[in-house]
Design a protein around this motif. Structure first.
Motif, PDB file in Angstrom:
ATOM      1  N   ILE A 136      54.804 -39.314  25.861  1.00  0.00           N
ATOM      2  CA  ILE A 136      53.521 -39.841  26.336  1.00  0.00           C
ATOM      3  C   ILE A 136      52.635 -40.093  25.129  1.00  0.00           C
ATOM      4  O   ILE A 136      52.283 -39.173  24.396  1.00  0.00           O
ATOM      5  CB  ILE A 136      52.825 -38.840  27.288  1.00  0.00           C
ATOM      6  CG1 ILE A 136      53.748 -38.477  28.455  1.00  0.00           C
ATOM      7  CG2 ILE A 136      51.502 -39.417  27.788  1.00  0.00           C
ATOM      8  CD1 ILE A 136      53.994 -39.579  29.437  1.00  0.00           C
ATOM      9  N   CYS A 149      46.273 -44.948  18.370  1.00  0.00           N
ATOM     10  CA  CYS A 149      46.492 -45.515  19.711  1.00  0.00           C
ATOM     11  C   CYS A 149      47.186 -46.869  19.666  1.00  0.00           C
ATOM     12  O   CYS A 149      47.030 -47.668  20.575  1.00  0.00           O
ATOM     13  CB  CYS A 149      45.168 -45.646  20.455  1.00  0.00           C
ATOM     14  SG  CYS A 149      44.508 -44.072  20.968  1.00  0.00           S
ATOM     15  N   LYS A 167      46.933 -41.314  28.180  1.00  0.00           N
ATOM     16  CA  LYS A 167      46.411 -40.005  28.579  1.00  0.00           C
ATOM     17  C   LYS A 167      45.022 -40.110  29.198  1.00  0.00           C
ATOM     18  O   LYS A 167      44.200 -39.205  29.087  1.00  0.00           O
ATOM     19  CB  LYS A 167      46.383 -39.076  27.356  1.00  0.00           C
ATOM     20  CG  LYS A 167      47.787 -38.753  26.831  1.00  0.00           C
ATOM     21  CD  LYS A 167      47.731 -37.957  25.545  1.00  0.00           C
ATOM     22  CE  LYS A 167      49.145 -37.672  25.029  1.00  0.00           C
ATOM     23  NZ  LYS A 167      49.140 -37.120  23.667  1.00  0.00           N
ATOM     24  N   GLU A 215      42.744 -39.041  35.479  1.00  0.00           N
ATOM     25  CA  GLU A 215      43.431 -39.484  36.692  1.00  0.00           C
ATOM     26  C   GLU A 215      42.731 -40.629  37.414  1.00  0.00           C
ATOM     27  O   GLU A 215      43.367 -41.446  38.089  1.00  0.00           O
ATOM     28  CB  GLU A 215      43.566 -38.295  37.649  1.00  0.00           C
ATOM     29  CG  GLU A 215      44.910 -38.195  38.323  1.00  0.00           C
ATOM     30  CD  GLU A 215      45.067 -36.874  39.042  1.00  0.00           C
ATOM     31  OE1 GLU A 215      44.568 -36.785  40.164  1.00  0.00           O
ATOM     32  OE2 GLU A 215      45.683 -35.951  38.464  1.00  0.00           O
ATOM     33  N   ASN A 224      49.182 -41.524  23.040  1.00  0.00           N
ATOM     34  CA  ASN A 224      47.758 -41.206  23.199  1.00  0.00           C
ATOM     35  C   ASN A 224      47.054 -42.119  24.190  1.00  0.00           C
ATOM     36  O   ASN A 224      46.129 -41.706  24.883  1.00  0.00           O
ATOM     37  CB  ASN A 224      47.054 -41.304  21.837  1.00  0.00           C
ATOM     38  CG  ASN A 224      47.417 -40.139  20.943  1.00  0.00           C
ATOM     39  OD1 ASN A 224      47.835 -39.099  21.434  1.00  0.00           O
ATOM     40  ND2 ASN A 224      47.274 -40.305  19.639  1.00  0.00           N
TER      41      ASN A 224
END
Lengths: 578, 204
Positions: A436, A559, A441, A444, A438
């Protein structure tokens, strides 16, 4: 290679290698080693179709079906004769483009595709993925492994890493991203904060032409900061776009219908037919007008004058003559003379086409003496057939580059600016692996992925399609354009319908737009076709219509893909009704 | 002789190159399209696709436009092309209403692409050939046919989806394609007997 026949390690060119081991583990000079097929098999073991289904929603049965169809279609063992030469025939290709590779771990998508193509022998032959440049580019080194001959050609850095320089000598930090195509997102930050990026200088002047980072890159504010920081910025421009708003001086450029352009017809492999791969010739673009409409000039003429005024003739003329392969022809540029771009054009033609000068092209349009390379010579395999070149099944040079830069960073007591070095190193492994990144992340509440695609007539913003009056007039005929596309089921769940005004927000930016429901899009996505929505007030009103998808993206350090330099083009987003 | 066209919907990618080539050759003003591509989604996710339907004048043998024209401005040429004599057209738009394919447009006025600047020099030249107040439409690029060239949309089609020729010539590509029975006219029930045929899209 491990010979099962001899029960010992053999070199790739051993004529009597017999049966070779694909699987197993063998000891060579006290070291336990595995054949590459076993290494790949071990690497993919955790990544089952069921594992992938949980992440992608692609049913495991579909993945298995596609894999079976791919292998079947590869026709392993078949051959094809072209111009009297026998090639292996593997008419399959796992080809990855922006949607698959513009992610923070996008390089691994490309590696996975390369490995799958390699496993069925689909490389540099008819029907499959071929080298980007025609010719004997795949010469082997002393170990028989392909040694790319692409140095000094576009995108060579993808194969041949940039050399380390200290202190850094380029704004986009090529030494920290040795295989990057380009990392403009880093350059803007380096201009604003040179110390953080180990730079001992900051640019004093910037010349802009042909590009619009405000429209086509990410992080508008950072680009704005860089433009403001540079003391003198000038632009050779055709329209009053965003770049011109931040310039101290504008030099107006001809429209595309007024320009003089000439180019050798390069043998390119990514073409719709084999003609462009085979042709060796020349094309030129000439103004459709006898005189330009306004007081504009060709970029090249402006550049020639700048060369003269800056006293760079000696060096620049040599470079131009070299680039156009005029050295030694008698038509190379003489620093004692002044030339217009039209003069250079004439001299180029005379150097390469004898008496066919500019007047000839004006009368005939094209040079008729082009030469078509035999089709067989457009495939890399032709030059190094059978076992003359070995193609590595994994990219060991990635690990080498990762280790090299890590070591050099330690020596210079620095790290890749803005990156956690362990996170950075994860991207430099020879075989793809999943983790996963950056940019995946987000909290939600960011429950959708934003996706963006070319339409058949609009390659994002390329070619000024966003500013093309005829094309923009046709927008209403294409229901994909200028809306946020949302799966109809998803829209219903969110209480949204056609025509609703919404805000689409990523952790890095937001964009207002209007919903259009569709059955063509994955339920987890909100879609944006092409790229529109200029901000510059002096552009034509239709140029400001539509959505500029790039505001949702980030190019922050840590990123983006540190191998390719590509930013994640699929950010996590949420929709809010206005 | 009867000029006709067969468009293979399996090859069309909806790129609008035909529409753009038509505009460039015929100089139709802003908002006027003699050739265009209609789009419609078909199916439900995940079994869905975008359907592309290139549209132009169908050059019908039983042309409704010709039948309803009160002045004889709309007429059929010997080569099958349905043409308009702008000097006879009074702009009544009966033909626009009668055409089942939406192929005709009355040119009310020439709108500039850049409203704030008026007509560009290019627009003045290229759009100036059209009379306002009369109806216009595709004529299979009759001026190009006189030079033994294909219609601009056929020439420009990047997907080689368009085939053009003489529907009465058994040796022509279009005749052979129609003969296969796979190429069908649009709205056959309206009885206009079009000269444009479509090879139906079959999802693979």
């Amino acid at each position: 290679m491990w010979s099962l026949t001899k029960n010992e390690a053999v070199t790739f060119d051993d004529p009597d290698y017999g049966d070779l081991a694909l699987e197993g583990e063998y000891e060579v000079e006290g070291v336990k080693l595995k054949p590459v097929f076993q290494v790949i098999k071990d690497n993919v073991k955790p990544y089952t179709p069921e594992w992938a289904e949980e992440i992608t929603t692609v049913p495991a049965a579909t993945t298995r079906r596609l894999a079976a169809e791919f292998v079947e279609a590869a026709q392993i063992g078949s051959t094809i004769d072209i111009d009297g030469f026998t090639f292996p025939y593997r008419p399959v290709n796992f080809f990855v483009q922006r949607g698959a590779i513009n992610h923070t771990s996008g390089t691994y998508s490309m590696l996975a595709a390369n490995i799958i193509n390699g496993l069925v022998g689909a490389a540099d032959g008819p029907g499959n993925s071929i080298c980007q440049t025609v010719g004997p580019m795949l010469e082997p080194n002393e170990d028989g492994v392909v040694h790319c001959q692409l140095k000094n050609t576009p995108r060579a850095e993808e194969y041949i890493p940039n050399e380390w320089t200290w202190p850094p000598d380029c704004l986009d930090m090529g030494q920290f991203y040795p295989h990057r195509h380009c990392t403009p997102q880093v350059a803007w930050r380096a201009i604003v904060d040179p110390e953080k990026y180990h730079l001992e200088y900051g640019p004093k002047v910037m010349m802009c032409q042909g590009g619009n980072p405000f429209f086509n890159n990410v992080a508008y504010d950072e680009i704005e900061g860089a433009f403001k920081k540079i003391p003198f910025v000038f632009s050779v421009a055709y329209s009053f776009d965003e770049v011109t708003q931040y310039c101290d001086m504008l030099l107006p450029e001809h429209s595309s219908m007024e320009r003089l352009g000439f180019d050798k017809l390069h043998k390119v492999t990514r073409a719709t037919d084999d003609f462009r791969r085979r042709v060796q010739g020349f094309n030129c673009r000439q103004s459709v007008l006898e005189q330009p409409l306004y007081n504009t000039r060709d970029l090249q003429d402006i550049t020639m004058e700048l060369i003269n005024r800056l006293g760079l003739k000696e060096k620049a003329y040599k470079q131009i003559s070299g680039m156009l392969k005029m050295m030694g022809t008698g038509w190379e540029l003489d620093p004692a003379e002044d030339y217009t771009w039209g003069d250079v054009f004439d001299r180029y033609l005379k150097a390469h086409h004898g008496e066919k000068d500019r007047k000839y092209f004006l009368e005939h349009g094209v040079c008729q003496d082009w030469y078509l390379l035999p089709l067989k010579e457009t495939y890399g395999y032709y030059y190094f057939p059978d076992t003359k070149t070995r193609h590595p099944m994994y990219d060991n040079h990635l690990r080498s580059s990762g280790e090299r830069v890590t070591k050099l960073c330690a020596e210079h007591e620095c790290q890749v600016p803005g990156w956690d070095m362990d996170e950075w190193r994860k991207h430099f492994e020879p075989l793809p692996h999943w983790f996963i990144t950056n940019d995946l992340k987000a909290p939600e509440e960011y429950d959708l992925f934003a996706v963006n695609w070319k339409t058949a007539s609009r390659a994002f913003g390329t070619g000024g399609v966003d500013d093309n009056a005829l094309l923009r007039d046709m927008d209403p005929w294409d229901p994909e354009l200028n809306f946020m596309m949302l799966n109809s089921g998803t829209a219903e769940k969110k209480g949204l319908k056609d025509g609703d005004e919404v805000i689409c927000e990523s952790p890095d930016g937001s964009l207002g737009g209007v919903i259009k429901t569709t059955e063509l899009l994955h339920p987890d996505c909100v879609g944006f076709a092409a790229n529109f929505g200029h901000r510059a007030p002096f552009m034509t009103p239709f140029s400001r219509k539509g959505l500029n998808y790039n505001v949702l993206l980030t190019g922050a350090d840590g990123c983006f893909d540190p191998v390719s330099g590509g930013v994640n083009a699929t950010p996590q987003v949420k929709l809010t009704k206005k | 002789m009867r000029y006709g066209m067969v468009i293979d919907l399996n090859r069309c990618v909806g790129c609008d190159t035909c529409a753009m080539a038509c505009k460039q050759h015929n100089g139709t003003p802003k908002g006027v399209y003699w050739s265009k591509v209609l789009r419609r989604e078909k199916g439900k996710y995940p079994n869905s696709h975008m359907h592309y339907q290139p549209m132009l004048c169908m050059h019908c043998s039983e042309a409704e436009c010709e039948r309803v024209c009160p002045t004889g401005a709309s007429y059929k040429r010997e080569d099958g092309i349905v043409a308009i004599d702008p000097d006879k057209c009074i702009g009544c738009e009966f033909c626009v209403m009668a055409c089942p394919y939406g192929a005709r447009t009355k040119l009310v006025g020439i709108q500039p692409y850049y409203p704030e600047r008026g007509l560009t020099p290019y627009e003045k030249v290229i759009c100036g050939q059209h009379q306002t107040g009369v109806v216009g439409k595709c004529d299979f690029c009759a001026s190009r046919l006189e030079e033994d060239k294909k219609p601009a949309c056929v020439q420009a089609c990047v997907a080689i989806a368009r085939h053009f020729g003489d529907l009465d010539d058994p040796e022509s590509e279009v005749f052979k394609l129609v003969e296969t029975g796979k190429a069908k006219p649009l709205l056959p029930d309206v009885g206009t007997d079009p000269s444009v045929f479509y090879i139906e899209y079959h999802r693979r």
